[in-house]
Write a protein that holds these residues in place. Sequence first.
Motif, PDB file in Angstrom:
ATOM      1  N   ASP A   1       1.065  -1.447   0.036  1.00 47.79           N
ATOM      2  CA  ASP A   1      -0.082  -0.292   0.048  1.00 47.79           C
ATOM      3  C   ASP A   1       0.621   1.191  -1.029  1.00 47.79           C
ATOM      4  O   ASP A   1       1.404   1.464   0.972  1.00 47.79           O
ATOM      5  CB  ASP A   1      -0.971  -0.053   1.128  1.00 47.79           C
ATOM      6  CG  ASP A   1      -1.797   0.993   0.730  1.00 47.79           C
ATOM      7  OD1 ASP A   1      -2.205   1.938   0.067  1.00 47.79           O
ATOM      8  OD2 ASP A   1      -2.976   1.015   2.384  1.00 47.79           O
ATOM      9  N   GLY A   2       0.736   1.953  -1.790  1.00 49.54           N
ATOM     10  CA  GLY A   2       2.148   2.866  -0.962  1.00 49.54           C
ATOM     11  C   GLY A   2       2.247   3.645  -2.419  1.00 49.54           C
ATOM     12  O   GLY A   2       0.750   3.554  -3.223  1.00 49.54           O
ATOM     13  N   HIS A   3       2.621   4.231  -2.618  1.00 46.58           N
ATOM     14  CA  HIS A   3       3.307   5.161  -4.002  1.00 46.58           C
ATOM     15  C   HIS A   3       2.742   3.877  -6.005  1.00 46.58           C
ATOM     16  O   HIS A   3       1.766   5.268  -6.325  1.00 46.58           O
ATOM     17  CB  HIS A   3       4.429   5.477  -4.123  1.00 46.58           C
ATOM     18  CG  HIS A   3       4.279   6.011  -5.598  1.00 46.58           C
ATOM     19  ND1 HIS A   3       4.597   7.657  -5.824  1.00 46.58           N
ATOM     20  CD2 HIS A   3       5.531   5.806  -6.424  1.00 46.58           C
ATOM     21  CE1 HIS A   3       4.334   8.204  -7.089  1.00 46.58           C
ATOM     22  NE2 HIS A   3       5.294   7.273  -7.671  1.00 46.58           N
TER      23      HIS A   3
ATOM     24  N   TRP B   1       0.292   1.434  -5.993  1.00 48.97           N
ATOM     25  CA  TRP B   1      -1.100   1.733  -6.262  1.00 48.97           C
ATOM     26  C   TRP B   1      -1.924   2.946  -6.050  1.00 48.97           C
ATOM     27  O   TRP B   1      -2.828   2.692  -5.970  1.00 48.97           O
ATOM     28  CB  TRP B   1      -1.919   0.659  -4.948  1.00 48.97           C
ATOM     29  CG  TRP B   1      -1.721  -0.428  -5.769  1.00 48.97           C
ATOM     30  CD1 TRP B   1      -0.081  -1.961  -4.926  1.00 48.97           C
ATOM     31  CD2 TRP B   1      -2.517  -1.450  -6.274  1.00 48.97           C
ATOM     32  NE1 TRP B   1      -0.367  -2.784  -5.485  1.00 48.97           N
ATOM     33  CE2 TRP B   1      -1.501  -2.200  -6.974  1.00 48.97           C
ATOM     34  CE3 TRP B   1      -3.540  -1.163  -6.970  1.00 48.97           C
ATOM     35  CZ2 TRP B   1      -2.539  -3.604  -7.629  1.00 48.97           C
ATOM     36  CZ3 TRP B   1      -3.848  -2.500  -8.146  1.00 48.97           C
ATOM     37  CH2 TRP B   1      -3.186  -3.507  -7.905  1.00 48.97           C
ATOM     38  N   ALA B   2      -1.005   3.561  -5.782  1.00 54.13           N
ATOM     39  CA  ALA B   2      -1.883   5.129  -5.475  1.00 54.13           C
ATOM     40  C   ALA B   2      -2.316   5.801  -5.948  1.00 54.13           C
ATOM     41  O   ALA B   2      -3.498   6.816  -5.786  1.00 54.13           O
ATOM     42  CB  ALA B   2      -0.916   6.663  -4.053  1.00 54.13           C
ATOM     43  N   GLY B   3      -1.864   5.194  -7.449  1.00 58.30           N
ATOM     44  CA  GLY B   3      -1.781   5.908  -8.826  1.00 58.30           C
ATOM     45  C   GLY B   3      -2.577   5.497  -9.423  1.00 58.30           C
ATOM     46  O   GLY B   3      -3.664   5.730 -10.881  1.00 58.30           O
TER      47      GLY B   3
ATOM     48  N   ALA C   1      -9.168   3.141  -7.626  1.00 54.18           N
ATOM     49  CA  ALA C   1      -9.952   3.472  -6.206  1.00 54.18           C
ATOM     50  C   ALA C   1      -9.875   1.679  -6.071  1.00 54.18           C
ATOM     51  O   ALA C   1      -9.915   0.781  -5.576  1.00 54.18           O
ATOM     52  CB  ALA C   1     -10.660   3.694  -5.091  1.00 54.18           C
TER      53      ALA C   1
ATOM     54  N   ARG D   1      -7.785  -0.991  -6.648  1.00 46.31           N
ATOM     55  CA  ARG D   1      -6.969  -1.052  -5.387  1.00 46.31           C
ATOM     56  C   ARG D   1      -7.623  -1.306  -4.723  1.00 46.31           C
ATOM     57  O   ARG D   1      -7.140  -2.816  -4.272  1.00 46.31           O
ATOM     58  CB  ARG D   1      -6.071   0.559  -5.168  1.00 46.31           C
ATOM     59  CG  ARG D   1      -5.868   0.236  -3.628  1.00 46.31           C
ATOM     60  CD  ARG D   1      -5.134   2.106  -3.948  1.00 46.31           C
ATOM     61  NE  ARG D   1      -5.953   2.853  -3.467  1.00 46.31           N
ATOM     62  CZ  ARG D   1      -6.614   3.559  -4.288  1.00 46.31           C
ATOM     63  NH1 ARG D   1      -5.824   4.166  -5.398  1.00 46.31           N
ATOM     64  NH2 ARG D   1      -7.692   4.385  -3.234  1.00 46.31           N
TER      65      ARG D   1
ATOM     66  N   THR E   1       3.312  -2.039   3.987  1.00 44.21           N
ATOM     67  CA  THR E   1       4.418  -0.939   4.403  1.00 44.21           C
ATOM     68  C   THR E   1       5.723  -0.646   3.320  1.00 44.21           C
ATOM     69  O   THR E   1       6.604  -1.850   3.303  1.00 44.21           O
ATOM     70  CB  THR E   1       4.469   0.335   5.146  1.00 44.21           C
ATOM     71  OG1 THR E   1       5.402  -0.793   5.950  1.00 44.21           O
ATOM     72  CG2 THR E   1       2.845  -0.850   6.324  1.00 44.21           C
TER      73      THR E   1
END
Length: 254
Positions: free
Chosen positions: A193-195, A197-199, A202, A205, A223
Amino acid sequence: MTQLPSRPHTSLGGSSLVGRTVVLIGGGSGIGLRVAHHAVAAGAHVVLGGRTEDRLARAADELGGGDAVRWRTVDVTDEESLAALFAEVDRVDHLFTTAATYRVGPLRELDARDAESPFTSKFWGQYHAVRHAAPKLSGDASVVLMAGAAGARPPGPAPAYAACNAAIEGLGRGLAVELAPVRVNVVSPGTVDGHLWAGRPAADRDAAFAQYERDTVLHRTGTEDEIAHAVLFLFTNGYTTGSTLYPDGGYTFR
């Protein structure tokens, strides 16, 4: 009493990063940036590489700037770019490359170029990064390659991506033999869960995280700091080489 042969003294904490040069290609964000934070805190000098100038400049500021941090734009699919990066570095004590751009998907859906993209960027990108770094590697240097748990346990229909990660693990073993006493290891994380997947959307993800949490022993995603800790271990443990470390919450053996 039998006298055991003496051995060089090493601390249980492994070798120090103080004054060492750590090259992080992809160090402007995500796991690479978290490794940079830990390396700088441990007294290392870091060289950040990546394709986006603004991102690298922001990362350098975040790390405190000064003499401890340098950066240069680089594209792992461009050998001239890699050569230029390492031409500016006097010595490489540790190398870690996370920079890669690729597509994943089923055999029947991806065209040839997209199917090849994990190898083009992630496999050959790291291969050529090590090749251009090799003349600058110190005698006790270490290289950590970035693969992924998908190489040992494919999460779905993405065979080329799974094969690429497995190939990187094999590359690590081969390089450990060829480059010794330089140590070469591989880190193969699970879903983080970080950079990265953040892009992504939703809904995608959330679905991916829910599936991973069901499939792994610890029932959660990882993490970026947890992966960074694994990389720092491989940097500093002087008796580990040719190994693959799976910081994946138990996904690969479930």
